[in-house]
Design an enzyme around this catalytic site. Sequence first.
Site, mmCIF file in Angstrom:
data_model
loop_
_atom_site.group_PDB
_atom_site.id
_atom_site.type_symbol
_atom_site.label_atom_id
_atom_site.label_comp_id
_atom_site.label_asym_id
_atom_site.label_seq_id
_atom_site.Cartn_x
_atom_site.Cartn_y
_atom_site.Cartn_z
ATOM 1 N N ASP A 27 -12.134 37.524 27.601
ATOM 2 C CA ASP A 27 -11.408 38.702 27.102
ATOM 3 C C ASP A 27 -10.669 38.420 25.801
ATOM 4 O O ASP A 27 -9.597 38.975 25.536
ATOM 5 C CB ASP A 27 -10.429 39.233 28.166
ATOM 6 C CG ASP A 27 -11.135 39.543 29.465
ATOM 7 O OD1 ASP A 27 -12.281 40.028 29.403
ATOM 8 O OD2 ASP A 27 -10.562 39.291 30.536
ATOM 9 N N HIS A 63 -17.076 43.651 27.804
ATOM 10 C CA HIS A 63 -16.755 43.567 26.389
ATOM 11 C C HIS A 63 -16.430 44.984 25.910
ATOM 12 O O HIS A 63 -17.272 45.871 26.008
ATOM 13 C CB HIS A 63 -17.946 43.028 25.586
ATOM 14 C CG HIS A 63 -18.300 41.617 25.946
ATOM 15 N ND1 HIS A 63 -19.379 40.967 25.433
ATOM 16 C CD2 HIS A 63 -17.693 40.738 26.765
ATOM 17 C CE1 HIS A 63 -19.435 39.735 25.923
ATOM 18 N NE2 HIS A 63 -18.416 39.582 26.745
#
Length: 425
Positions: A12, A40
């Site tokens: 992340d 994503h």
Amino acid sequence: MIKAIVGANWGDEGKGKITDCLASKSDIVVRFQGGSNAGHTIINDYGKFALHQLPSGVFCKNITNVIGNGVALSVENLEQEIKMLKEAGIPSPTLLISDRAQIVMPYHKLFDIYEEERLFSKKFGSTKSGIAPFYADKAAKIGIQTSQLFGNENDLREKLQNILSIKNTLLKYLYKKPEIKLDEIFEKLMHYKNVLRPYIKDTTGFMYDAVKSGKNILLEGQLGALKDMDFGIYPMVTSSNTIAGYGAVGAGVPPYEIKEIITVVKAYSSAVGAGDFVTEIFGEEAEKMRRRGGDCGEYGATTGRPRRMGWLDLVATRYGCKVQGATSIAFTVLDALGYLDEIKVCTGYEIEGQITKDFPAPYKLKYAKPIYETLPGWKCDISNIKNYSDLPQECKNYIEFTENYINVPIKMISNGPSRNNIIYR
Ligand code: GDP
Ligand code: MG
């Protein structure tokens, strides 16, 4: 030329956004490991999207997107994401899926759920996408490659029969759950076959030709170095290798062709799932940062769960950059720190009375206490800035402090979630 975009931390970091930024200059974007267990986030002219299975090049018309042999392919998630793009009016992307990529089977998800239930308080905090059972089966040689769906049906049935004899024994005796029927799984695979038919390709041959003809190729990593199965915080890791080196395997390209390894570092830390997290912060302090992080707070793109928060951990990040083989850094989400008077940065660990700058073996992490240096904050919104020289001095200090510690050049600075919030340096 091949560039890899990978994470230095726990995932992340903003790899999707950086991939999306660089995709327009690329011919091919390849996913080489992991599955739909991580997301994503991409924000561009079409809107906001969370991609789990598709490569982040799907928004650019001229790009060929490849799901490499190293990926855990969830056909259900793939189908959903293709539908999502269609509904958003995005031109149908060019997508190739390796004929050697293996399929996440319905029972992989079940075993992921049942095993977390069995572990109870010792669970891993899995996203329950079936990733650990998938890679375990791949290594145990009872995985199903996409190409096998298109082969002889009796051979496939025979293989499934053998697999189910193992799975059903575990279901019956270990987990005390209903057994799986061969016909149901077979039917599902025949549905998968129809979904996959337009995309399956010998991507090894395709990649070989692409490299030979000098195409610009991006390898897109999932999660980060600290979740790598070998180099991460084992056993609180993912079940594949998240490092750029694995890109050669999972995309099927020669290792020496990966010329640039752009390692994405987030300006603070976040993590999901269980595992030691030395610079973790809690309570109101964490909540303030969580609220401002990412594009709308630090909440999982796949699960929606709040991410664990912490200060930038340079000990872990430098190690992450080392194992990635970083040639440059993309430093992201710097804009989120604009509210702080002072910013802490972890520059060492104290472990049982010893101070170290080297990231230790995972079993020692639970004894590590962070040693912080405190840098002044910049106390303003930097998200509209386009040139490095226009950043506030305190912000440049923070960037240069990080760069000097890690000893890898920071060449991209991301100061907002959108494609155009990017400063090249
Ligand atoms: P990935 O898994 O590495 O692709 O990262 P994620 O997309 O899961 O998480 C990164 C989060 O930060 C997402 O919400 C992005 O939209 C967001 N993001 C990426 N870069 C920036 C940035 O520079 N600033 C801000 N505020 N958010 C960013
Ligand atoms: Mg993510």
